[in-house]
Write an enzyme that holds these catalytic residues in place. Structure first.
Site, PDB file in Angstrom:
ATOM      1  N   ASP A 164       0.839  -1.193   0.000  1.00  0.00           N
ATOM      2  CA  ASP A 164       0.000   0.000   0.000  1.00  0.00           C
ATOM      3  C   ASP A 164       0.882   1.255   0.000  1.00  0.00           C
ATOM      4  O   ASP A 164       1.927   1.299   0.654  1.00  0.00           O
ATOM      5  CB  ASP A 164      -0.895  -0.001   1.239  1.00  0.00           C
ATOM      6  CG  ASP A 164      -1.826   1.191   1.282  1.00  0.00           C
ATOM      7  OD1 ASP A 164      -2.766   1.228   0.466  1.00  0.00           O
ATOM      8  OD2 ASP A 164      -1.608   2.091   2.130  1.00  0.00           O
ATOM      9  N   GLU A 211       1.188  -0.345  -5.031  1.00  0.00           N
ATOM     10  CA  GLU A 211       0.149   0.602  -5.412  1.00  0.00           C
ATOM     11  C   GLU A 211       0.788   1.975  -5.585  1.00  0.00           C
ATOM     12  O   GLU A 211       1.186   2.604  -4.607  1.00  0.00           O
ATOM     13  CB  GLU A 211      -0.943   0.659  -4.344  1.00  0.00           C
ATOM     14  CG  GLU A 211      -2.036   1.665  -4.661  1.00  0.00           C
ATOM     15  CD  GLU A 211      -2.557   2.400  -3.441  1.00  0.00           C
ATOM     16  OE1 GLU A 211      -3.728   2.799  -3.474  1.00  0.00           O
ATOM     17  OE2 GLU A 211      -1.795   2.591  -2.468  1.00  0.00           O
TER      18      GLU A 211
END
Length: 477
Positions: free
Chosen positions: A231, A258
């Protein structure tokens, strides 16, 4: 509704040289479908393991698993302690049982990892000691339970101190990101809300922090986790990422980051963040460049020609490094990204493209209506999604060749096994195909996995009719 002034369906193999000869796209990637079981409780995933496998999913990405509090979905992205799994989605025992249940059905577990920051607890205390006195007292009050669910280390002591972060909670100390085009600002300063919010404490990749993060990943691997979603990778240095994801941790795992961008090669976000991440870590990543092309193609006045071969000009990641999608959880759940949402009908067509094409590991997002839109609740088992996954699994490993296209439609094949047609316009499209030149088999049915439509090929020229605003994914029987 789409722009009716777009050129309608005609036989247009003369559009370009590429169209004349066909556009052959070959990838060796084995791209299993990933179910993003967003904010699902671990025991709910376990209970649905057999159904998930029967629907054709091979991997399940679950929400961050560690100590966190608060019922809101975003609270899972504010870690308090890596050493135990204890949050509203379940505890360590629930997580282990989930991994085992999925594994029993031949489905792998992927974990969402938050290593850039810890929870914003400035409103509760001014220090940066994690998990903090209140949580340590909670551990002490139920010592036998927490000893049982501990992943590593000694929860009688703290995990991190102020020395493990960039800055302090002093309003004069922490620096919030002010320039998202500045790599140093983005990677060394804090994600903050509106002033005077001091933001999420930004971890420093010192030896202690790196070692604890590696111990956490190894514990999940020991449970059977085989993939990690990183993330907010944009907000970590590639040095930090490479220190944590060393060769031992990466062995036998699928790691993807990401990094949200608004385009591919030539866009500042891609050139400054995504391209260096790919080249310097060797990890996979969300294919935001391709998503930008999808948005352009399906947008009002856009053309499906944008999806013929976007990778040829840097507008899609290499197939063996891409995680492809039509929506991620950040897009509907964060006001700043909702402009990227596709129209619901276009999103369904985009799913057919993502699951029909060769290249990338498709990820399908399914939630419990956290956004309030209702569009993605139980999406994982929707009839059209099941049909798309069936097509994807049957054609996986088959090369892809674009047969025909214009502004409205795209028609491509997966060798002789399958044909995909997507029509974004209101008017139906007649797409005539030289079946001999394309190597499609005669005297065989090609059954659409999304409808009852069957194409029986019995001659050189065959019309693959595409109704308006629809997709077809024909599999040879």
């Amino acid at each position: 509704m789409q722009n009716r002034s777009l050129s309608q369906g005609i036989f247009r193999r003369s559009l370009t040289g590429a169209a004349l000869t066909g556009v052959m796209l070959v990838s060796q990637a084995q791209a299993d479908v990933i179910l993003h079981a967003f904010n699902w409780q671990y025991d709910d995933v376990a209970e649905k393991a057999e159904e998930i496998a029967a629907l054709g999913y091979k991997k399940v990405l679950v929400s961050p698993a560690y100590k966190s509090t608060g019922s809101q979905w975003w609270a899972r992205y504010q870690p308090q302690d890596y050493r135990v799994i204890d949050n509203p989605l379940g505890d360590t025992d629930d997580f282990k049982a989930m991994v085992a249940a999925l594994e029993a059905q031949g489905v792998e577990t992927y974990a969402d990892i938050v290593f850039n920051h810890m929870a914003n607890e400035a409103s509760q205390r001014s220090d940066l000691n994690y998990p903090g006195v209140a949580v340590l007292d909670e551990y002490a009050s139920r010592q036998s339970y927490y000893d049982r669910i501990t992943l590593f280390g000694d929860v009688r002591n703290g995990l991190f101190s102020g020395n493990d972060f960039h800055g302090t909670y002093d309003p004069q100390g922490p620096q919030c990101i002010s320039d998202y085009s500045n790599v140093g600002d983005v990677q060394y300063n804090r994600l903050c809300g509106a002033a005077p919010d001091p933001g999420l404490p930004d971890l420093d990749p010192n030896n202690w922090v790196v070692e604890k993060q590696k111990q956490y990943l190894q514990a999940l691997k020991d449970f059977g986790v085989t993939g990690f979603r990183v993330d907010a990778a944009k907000h970590m240095t590639n040095y930090h990422i490479n220190q944590v994801f060393d060769e031992n941790i990466k062995q036998g795992t699928h790691v993807f980051g990401e990094i949200i961008t608004t385009g591919g090669a030539g866009s500042a976000e891609y050139d400054k963040f995504l391209a260096p991440y790919i080249s310097q870590t060797g990890h996979d990543a969300y294919d935001f460049p391709l998503f930008a092309q999808i948005r352009n193609a399906f947008g009002f006045g856009g053309s499906m020609t944008a999806l013929v071969d976007p990778g040829a000009y840097g507008q899609a990641l290499p197939g063996d490094q891409a995680v492809t999608f039509s929506v991620t959880h950040d897009i509907p759940l964060n006001d700043g990204f909702r402009y990227q949402l596709l129209d619901a009908a276009d999103e369904a067509l985009a799913n057919a493209y993502v699951l029909g094409r060769d290249g990338g590991s498709p990820l399908l997002y399914s939630d419990h209506n956290e956004s309030g839109d209702g569009r993605w609740q139980d999406l994982y088992k929707r009839d059209d999604i099941e049909g798309m996954i069936s097509f994807h699994n049957e054609t996986q490993g088959r090369s892809m060749e674009v047969i025909n296209y214009n502004d409205c439609f795209l028609l491509f094949k997966r060798e002789h096994v399958g044909v995909v047609g997507i029509n974004k316009c209101d008017t139906g499209q007649d797409v005539w195909v030289d079946t001999s030149a394309e190597g499609l088999w005669w005297y065989r049915n090609y059954q659409d996995t999304l409808s009852s439509d069957v194409q029986y090929i019995s001659s050189q020229w065959h019309n693959f009719y595409l109704p308006g605003r629809s997709a077809r994914m024909w599999l040879m029987e």
